[in-house]
Enzyme design. Structure first.
Site, short mmCIF file in Angstrom:
data_model
loop_
_atom_site.label_atom_id
_atom_site.label_comp_id
_atom_site.label_asym_id
_atom_site.label_seq_id
_atom_site.Cartn_x
_atom_site.Cartn_y
_atom_site.Cartn_z
N GLU A 56 49.84 -29.84 -10.32
CA GLU A 56 48.77 -28.23 -10.06
C GLU A 56 47.27 -28.80 -9.53
O GLU A 56 46.89 -28.45 -9.37
CB GLU A 56 48.92 -27.16 -10.44
CG GLU A 56 50.93 -27.13 -10.56
CD GLU A 56 51.16 -25.21 -10.88
OE1 GLU A 56 49.49 -24.47 -11.86
OE2 GLU A 56 52.27 -24.62 -11.18
N GLU B 201 58.74 -27.55 -11.54
CA GLU B 201 58.40 -26.27 -12.22
C GLU B 201 58.63 -25.13 -11.67
O GLU B 201 58.85 -24.47 -10.50
CB GLU B 201 57.02 -26.53 -12.23
CG GLU B 201 57.08 -25.72 -13.20
CD GLU B 201 54.55 -25.16 -13.91
OE1 GLU B 201 54.41 -26.97 -13.60
OE2 GLU B 201 53.97 -24.53 -14.03
#
Ligand code: NAG
Ligand code: NAG
Ligand code: NAG
Length: 872
Positions: free
Chosen positions: A476, A558
């Site tokens: 991220e 994820e």
């Protein structure tokens, strides 16, 4: 052996080859690797005690990276007196008798107390900040100092480690998750040496609990100046058939001496059995190579061998994690006794990344049934412990997990060794941010100076592990939306490829779009939450990535972020497939800080497991998922920042299973006969009220009985994964489910109404442990009624101790209960049960302890219980 060889760079390397292998029977000759874990003194300072800082130390740290940066970027050690050489703590004359005595691995923050000043909920409210000094004596003999290279190998120290030997700054390494080596040789002396290590942790240096201290193993390596360089072997198996496999071996030999040296290099391959025992005979031998290694230089020597009837490495249950070890001996030409021997465990397997079928290992599809996990081990903190990590992996395996993502940093080396032998596939991840920060003092501060060295050393450390199937160089990343971010990604990708062209690289993308420059750089499309669609109503973004990247494998790096507190059920229950947590009507209790364990609730970006499964199954090309998270972890207590630990785990911080453990198990182990009912069935306050009953089963159909009366038989519809009876009205007694598969009875489960708490039931995960002060026993204390039924909401304060004859043999290391709101320090021997359960972690109170210890649990008004553990 019909080994062949490649003669590479003959002229520049000065390589000679001959074919009669040397005797390498003295397998461990020439190299000693000694644990330095014992006998340290430690002190933590909340304000800087020594005026040192990274900015003053940096120029002396950077040379440690020289083996991991491309030529030209190497840094010379500055001349002049290094910083810190005059600090008291590095001097032999300093008295550290008032400092704490510790053994490593050590996490100074885990003893608490909670609510440490300046430390956020995100970082777990524990005192990880400050400067920590460690000191230890090191005795070296004359021969070591005169004739050996002496290296300090640190598997991990949090963070900004700087090392002094005998008052001389040796060097350091800032990234707290990196493993690193420093050369002690120039500063060592015969007799007693003083080793001093300074660590420095700013507040706001992490988004989760980082831990603090020398939290992994630390080693002294004594070896001849001519030796296999750090991470100096690299084995690949480019061609594999049932009859044979080709193994290519690159060995890098380093010469720290002052004269060039001619050496022979011979490597033999042995099969390892499931217990890690070597086969009596070598299964293959690489042709012996001769090389002349220049003084203060190094050389890489490449050879190749054929391994007959290769036993391949692959994840169970379809495959077996077979391992081999290559034993390399470096010998001077004029002697038969090796200067160095070096072992490289490896596996033989092929790997392919198919855009439609997903990951193929040995041409067999392996759907990633994975979890993401941080590095802490619950109440033990970040201090690495092999048994604690093994217990986690065993529980994940029981759930059907075959994949691990080391979110978001390099793991302890032992974790990958276990992944190899247990047969997990690993997405090995290194960074949570690059040049742009996530928190004020995180890795972005040193990215420019250290990313190349950190990335190269990480890949060289881990690339012989067959379990590692994908490299992740980011999570991220804040830069994923910018052109600059794509440029950095390409640079990191190029570094990866130059260190390991056999695997693909990626980063977890939670916001980069399918058409972004950033996504184009990725070899694999790894979607964080986009895989199932961000939030309760969105659907998967994978089809749009598939359209833009038809030739890339796509998976959910994820997923889920489902939230829950084990054993806490909040009413009313949402009828949705997945919903955002928010107050009592949507599964959250904002005053008690609990989230309902119906496992339907998530933060704004998250989804229930059911929604993730449905989106995965609607898009069959998705190669699997890594659930956020396998275990609850310290810090990041979303959605209740006042708490100490997360709500994301499928398993709580103490290692107790939440209900959705069984939802994943029902999907990931379809052949295991199982059914699981929730909630518990002890609701004196809910008589006559609607109390939904949900069932997780690997069957396809089930009938629920409430006090013997059928509440109806239900079948799983397409894209549904739980059976729910949302209208059940509570009455005390029993709920029982009978599950079917293909119309045939498959599994049953039941929940009974418990009576008043009457006693404690004490059990242990293993009845025998090693009495070495490191092995652990995990003791569960359950509050039970007079019939032995767990009292599901019991919160009795339980006191746990080692009693009786073996009292001095064992000790309670920590206690926990999995309650994210419990601020009692983990060392407390008294712990309130959380929803009926408490945990104590027990170990021998030192090395060499043998005998029986009895662990006793008591609670006011209840009958106590005990369990005995044998230290062997
Ligand atoms: C030796 O093998 C390594 C690893 O496969 C490779 O990167 C390197 O280029 C080879 N060396 C030479 C001189 O070909
Ligand atoms: C929330 O927790 C408080 C305190 O434990 C409790 O009194 C209340 O009943 C809980 N609310 C719900 C909806 O469960
Ligand atoms: C352990 O429990 C057993 C059975 O309840 C009891 O007989 C025994 O005395 C207990 N042992 C200790 C050391 O408390």
């Amino acid at each position: 052996m019909d080994g062949n060889f490649r003669l590479l760079g003959l002229l520049t390397l000065g390589l000679l080859l001959f074919l009669s292998p040397l005797d390498v029977a003295a397998a461990s000759a020439g190299r000693e690797r000694l644990s330095l874990n014992a006998g340290w003194k430690f002190s933590r300072f909340t304000s800087n005690p020594d005026q040192l800082s990274y900015s003053t130390l940096k120029a002396w740290m950077l040379p440690a990276a020289n083996d991991f940066v491309i030529r030209g970027k190497q840094q010379q050690r500055p001349s002049g007196t290094p910083p810190g050489n005059n600090v008291n703590y590095v001097q032999a004359s300093f008295s550290d008798s008032a400092w704490e005595s510790v053994n490593l691995p050590h996490d100074w923050a885990i003893k608490g107390p909670f609510n440490a000043p300046g430390v956020s909920g995100g970082m777990g409210r524990l005192p990880s900040n400050g400067v920590g000094w460690y000191r230890r004596k090191l005795t070296l003999d004359d021969a070591d100092v005169k004739a050996k290279s002496l290296f300090l190998d640190v598997d991990g120290a949090m963070s900004y480690a700087a090392v002094w030997l005998n008052g001389n700054l040796v060097g350091g390494w800032p990234f707290g998750y990196a493993s690193f080596r420093l050369d002690l040789t120039p500063y060592a002396k015969a007799g007693e040496n003083i080793l001093a290590i300074r660590l420095d942790n700013a507040v706001e240096n992490s988004r989760w609990y980082p831990g603090a201290g020398i939290y992994r193993n630390i080693w002294l390596v004594k070896v001849d100046p001519v030796h296999v360089r750090q991470y100096g072997t690299w084995i690949t198996t480019p061609t594999i058939s049932a009859q044979s496999a080709t193994a290519n071996l690159a060995v890098t030999v380093e010469n720290k001496g002052t004269a060039s040296k001619e050496v022979s290099i011979v490597t033999r391959i042995y099969a390892l059995d499931a217990a890690g025992q070597r086969s009596p005979d070598a299964v293959a031998t690489f042709p012996t190579a001769k090389a002349t290694i220049a003084a203060a230089g190094f050389q890489t020597v490449n050879t190749s061998a054929t391994i007959p009837n290769p036993q391949l490495w692959g994840p169970p249950p379809a495959q077996k994690p077979n391992m081999y070890v290559a034993v390399t001996a470096i010998s001077a030409s004029d002697t038969e006794s090796p200067l160095d021997t070096y072992e490289t465990p490896f596996g033989i397997r092929s790997i392919a990344y198919d855009p439609d079928k997903g990951l193929l290992i040995n041409n067999q599809k392996v759907y990633a049934q994975g979890t993401c996990n941080h590095h802490d081990l619950g109440s033990l903190g970040s201090a690495f412990n092999t048994r604690a990590a093994q217990r986690q992996l065993e529980m994940l395996k029981e759930m059907g997990t075959n994949a691990l993502r080391t979110s978001h940093n390099p793991p302890a080396p032992e974790l990958l060794a276990m992944a190899d032998s247990m047969g997990f596939i690993v997405m090995d991840e290194i960074f949570d941010c690059w040049a742009n920060r996530k928190t004020t003092n995180d890795f972005h501060l040193i990215f420019a100076d250290w990313h190349e060295a950190d990335l190269r050393s990480f890949v060289r450390r881990d690339r012989n592990h067959p379990s590692v199937v994908v490299w992740s160089y980011g999570n991220e990343i804040p830069d994923q939306g910018s052109a600059a971010g794509a440029t950095t990604a390409q640079e990191l990708e190029d570094i990866l490829k130059s260190e390991d062209p056999t695997r693909l690289g990626t980063t977890g993308m939670n916001s980069a779009s399918a058409g972004s420059a950033f996504a184009s750089v990725m070899d694999i499309i790894s979607l964080n939450y986009q895989g199932e669609g961000i939030g309760p109503s969105a659907s998967s973004a994978a089809p749009s990535f598939k359209k833009s990247h038809p030739n890339k494998m796509i998976w959910s790096s994820e997923s889920a972020s489902t939230l829950s507190s084990r054993g806490t059920y909040i009413f009313p229950v949402s009828s949705a497939l997945s919903t955002t947590v928010g107050g009592a009507t949507a599964g959250g209790n904002n005053s008690a800080l609990y989230v309902s364990a119906y496992d339907l609730y998530a933060p704004s970006w998250g989804s229930s497991p059911d929604k993730v499964f449905s989106q995965q199954d609607r898009n069959g090309f998705i190669a699997g998922e890594f659930v956020w998270t396998g275990f609850d972890y310290l810090g990041e207590p979303t959605p209740y920042d006042k708490s100490r630990s997360s709500y994301f785990g499928i398993i709580d911080l103490a290692g107790f299973k939440k209900d959705r453990f069984y939802l994943y198990q029902s999907r990931w182990r379809p052949d295991l006969k199982m059914a699981h009912i929730l909630p518990h069935w002890t609701w004196p306050d809910r008589v006559g009220q609607v109390t939904p009953v949900h069932v997780f089963t690997s069957g396809d159909e089930a009938e629920l009985f409430v006090n013997g009366k059928s509440a109806g038989r239900k079948k799983k519809a397409q894209y549904t994964y739980r059976l729910r009876w949302d209208d059940v009205v509570y009455a005390p007694g029993e709920v029982r489910v009978v599950a079917y598969k293909g119309g045939v009875e498959w599994a049953t489960d039941s929940k009974k109404t418990a009576g008043e708490a009457a006693g404690l039931k004490v059990t242990v995960d293993r009845a025998t442990i090693r009495g070495d002060g490191s092995d652990l026993a995990f003791v569960t204390v359950a509050v039970v009624d007079k019939d032995g039924e767990v009292v599901p909401r019991a919160a009795n304060a339980v006191t746990i101790g080692v009693v009786g004859k073996g009292e001095d043999l064992g000790e309670v290391v920590s206690t926990d209960n999995g309650d994210p709101t419990d601020m009692t320090v983990f060392q407390s021997r008294t712990r309130k049960a959380f929803n009926g359960l408490a945990l104590a972690v027990i170990r021998a109170s030192g090395e060499g302890k043998k005998g029986e210890v009895v662990v006793e649990a008591t609670a006011q008004g209840l009958k106590g219980g005990n369990v005995s553990i044998l230290l062997a």
